[in-house]
Design a protein around this motif. Structure first.
Motif, mmCIF file in Angstrom:
data_model
loop_
_atom_site.group_PDB
_atom_site.id
_atom_site.type_symbol
_atom_site.label_atom_id
_atom_site.label_comp_id
_atom_site.label_asym_id
_atom_site.label_seq_id
_atom_site.Cartn_x
_atom_site.Cartn_y
_atom_site.Cartn_z
ATOM 1 N N PHE A 67 0.758 -1.149 -0.243
ATOM 2 C CA PHE A 67 -0.350 -0.360 -0.163
ATOM 3 C C PHE A 67 0.707 1.732 -0.096
ATOM 4 N N TYR A 85 1.049 4.077 -2.988
ATOM 5 C CA TYR A 85 0.846 5.248 -2.509
ATOM 6 C C TYR A 85 1.767 6.677 -3.241
ATOM 7 N N ILE A 141 -5.837 11.725 -3.285
ATOM 8 C CA ILE A 141 -5.149 10.737 -2.545
ATOM 9 C C ILE A 141 -5.337 10.428 -1.061
ATOM 10 N N PRO A 142 -5.719 9.917 -0.519
ATOM 11 C CA PRO A 142 -5.570 10.557 0.881
ATOM 12 C C PRO A 142 -4.569 9.895 1.784
ATOM 13 N N LEU A 198 -2.948 7.525 3.846
ATOM 14 C CA LEU A 198 -2.291 6.078 4.357
ATOM 15 C C LEU A 198 -2.641 6.040 5.969
ATOM 16 N N GLN A 219 -9.228 0.956 7.550
ATOM 17 C CA GLN A 219 -8.552 1.779 7.298
ATOM 18 C C GLN A 219 -7.712 2.112 6.067
ATOM 19 N N LEU A 220 -7.703 0.736 5.190
ATOM 20 C CA LEU A 220 -6.964 0.482 4.553
ATOM 21 C C LEU A 220 -7.720 0.618 3.748
ATOM 22 N N SER A 267 -10.713 1.540 3.074
ATOM 23 C CA SER A 267 -11.770 3.243 2.811
ATOM 24 C C SER A 267 -10.630 3.844 1.751
ATOM 25 N N TRP A 268 -9.233 3.499 2.384
ATOM 26 C CA TRP A 268 -8.202 4.172 1.471
ATOM 27 C C TRP A 268 -7.639 3.573 -0.114
ATOM 28 N N VAL A 316 -10.833 4.616 -2.226
ATOM 29 C CA VAL A 316 -11.526 6.177 -2.485
ATOM 30 C C VAL A 316 -10.206 5.807 -3.939
ATOM 31 N N VAL A 317 -9.118 5.260 -3.411
ATOM 32 C CA VAL A 317 -8.229 4.920 -5.162
ATOM 33 C C VAL A 317 -8.785 4.602 -6.294
#
Length: 194
Positions: A126, A130, A145-146, A148, A168-169, A171-172, A175-176
């Protein structure tokens, strides 16, 4: 005191008489012409059927649940994003904690065609995605890009921490991957299929 004010207010109102009321009344006939009403109703139904069939022939996609006139494809163009849904269904520890164990997350990515791809990724994967996105995307997309989730070396094997990081991952990654431009870039496709 109030009664004198209300009586003076009423004195300024125009007087109502039955002659004035008749001019505003609309009289409804005693009987309804059932045949005429049925004919009008049939005409309205035919017009609606024609509009619907025309909309079905010229529509780019399925109808909206909110309106018969708005189609889900209106004003969106064709997106090059290949994924429709992103889930990180779980995580597992690989190796033993003393000899260099690491955590692998099961990323279930469902494509537009309905195929589910399971990509097994470490947290470092990840981080790599990023940094690749930060260096390769155009400047106007970088703010989408939020960040990490942070690393936590002391809690990295605790189930509560890992489940929180999994969410959390997820959600990240959603979004991506689901962003119309970021999700269509070559770096994302390579990351998913690698």
């Amino acid at each position: 005191m109030q009664s004198s004010q209300s009586s003076s207010a009423q004195s300024h109102l125009p007087s109502r008489s039955p002659q004035n009321d008749k001019a505003q009344l609309v009289l409804i006939p005693d009987r309804i012409d059932v045949e005429e009403e049925s004919r009008l109703y049939d005409e309205l139904e035919e017009d609606e059927d024609v509009n619907e069939s025309f909309a079905l022939q010229s529509s780019p996609g399925p109808p909206s649940i909110y309106s018969r006139d708005i189609w889900l494809g209106d004003h969106v163009g064709q997106s090059a994003v290949f994924s429709r849904d992103v889930r990180i269904s779980g995580w597992t520890s690989v190796g033993d904690q003393l000899g260099g164990a690491f955590i692998v997350y099961d990323c279930a990515i469902r494509t537009k065609e309905g195929i589910t791809i399971h990509a097994h990724k470490r947290f470092n994967d990840f981080v790599e995605l990023y940094h690749t996105l930060k260096h390769t995307l155009p400047r106007h997309l970088l703010h989408f890009i939020p960040p990490l989730p942070p690393k936590s070396p002391f809690a990295r094997y605790r189930p509560a921490f890992l489940d929180h990081r999994r969410r959390q991952l997820q959600s990240w990654l959603s979004v991506v991957l689901l962003h119309p431009e970021i999700g269509a870039c070559q770096a994302v496709r390579h990351w998913v299929l690698d």
